[in-house]
Enzyme design. Sequence first.
Site, short mmCIF file in Angstrom:
data_model
loop_
_atom_site.label_atom_id
_atom_site.label_comp_id
_atom_site.label_asym_id
_atom_site.label_seq_id
_atom_site.Cartn_x
_atom_site.Cartn_y
_atom_site.Cartn_z
N LEU A 120 0.79 -1.24 0.00
CA LEU A 120 0.00 0.00 0.00
C LEU A 120 0.82 1.28 0.00
O LEU A 120 0.25 2.38 0.09
CB LEU A 120 -0.98 0.03 1.20
CG LEU A 120 -1.93 -1.15 1.34
CD1 LEU A 120 -2.89 -0.93 2.50
CD2 LEU A 120 -2.69 -1.39 0.05
N ASP A 121 2.15 1.20 -0.11
CA ASP A 121 2.96 2.42 -0.11
C ASP A 121 4.14 2.27 -1.07
O ASP A 121 5.29 2.59 -0.74
CB ASP A 121 3.46 2.71 1.31
CG ASP A 121 3.95 4.14 1.48
OD1 ASP A 121 3.57 5.00 0.66
OD2 ASP A 121 4.71 4.40 2.42
N LEU A 122 3.86 1.78 -2.27
CA LEU A 122 4.92 1.45 -3.23
C LEU A 122 5.35 2.68 -4.03
O LEU A 122 5.11 2.78 -5.23
CB LEU A 122 4.46 0.34 -4.17
CG LEU A 122 4.50 -1.07 -3.58
CD1 LEU A 122 3.77 -2.04 -4.49
CD2 LEU A 122 5.94 -1.53 -3.38
N HIS A 123 6.01 3.60 -3.36
CA HIS A 123 6.60 4.74 -4.07
C HIS A 123 8.09 4.45 -4.30
O HIS A 123 8.64 3.49 -3.74
CB HIS A 123 6.38 6.04 -3.30
CG HIS A 123 6.97 6.05 -1.93
ND1 HIS A 123 8.33 6.22 -1.72
CD2 HIS A 123 6.41 5.93 -0.70
CE1 HIS A 123 8.59 6.22 -0.42
NE2 HIS A 123 7.43 6.02 0.22
N ASN A 126 10.61 3.31 -1.58
CA ASN A 126 10.44 2.03 -0.89
C ASN A 126 10.82 0.84 -1.78
O ASN A 126 10.50 -0.31 -1.46
CB ASN A 126 8.99 1.87 -0.40
CG ASN A 126 8.74 2.70 0.85
OD1 ASN A 126 9.67 3.04 1.57
ND2 ASN A 126 7.48 3.02 1.10
#
Length: 201
Positions: A120-123, A126
Amino acid sequence: RPTEIVKKLGVGSFGVVFLMANGNVVKKMDITTDDRHQVFEREVRNLKIMSGHPNVMQMLTAQTEGDVGLLQISYAPGMRVDSWVDAHPDDSARRRLWRNFTETLLRTIHDCHQLGVHHLDLHPGNVMVDPERRALTVIDFGLSCNLKAGSCPDTPGMTAHYTPYFSPDDLVDPAKLRRIDLTVMNASKLRRHLARLSFCR
């Protein structure tokens, strides 16, 4: 001393990450509220589920000391995927490596989803890449959830961290959860840094 802190590596919404003398990483998380304590517990639970995966950061130990949660994690060598892209010319060799990294990342996301874990935080920050070893590592599962285990955020204080990627209501919809990681990849421009994937639209 092996556990002596050498330097600060970064600061996130829920904690600070340090490099230790033994070459591993320690993440110190504020768990003073119930919401933040749940973040710590979710990250520990989901990292246990993904233990042993070659492309997911590996948790070594987890403990609490008062109002601080401590995660000791294996160090992910290399650099942020966007930093690597910016530092290298656009040539055929890089495009081949892009393709390799892209396939690895999508396979890793699939493996996580098969076990019920959604990052849910695949920027770009990361996703670490090490071109020399042709290695890719997904890090920071602080916002991850596992719908199968009933461990998705359900409080206003936590779901606020997910905007503007998607609605907090999506976290209770299994069909939408399966698409969220690719949605975040697009929204955070990770897709642009990984070969401009048309099939991630």
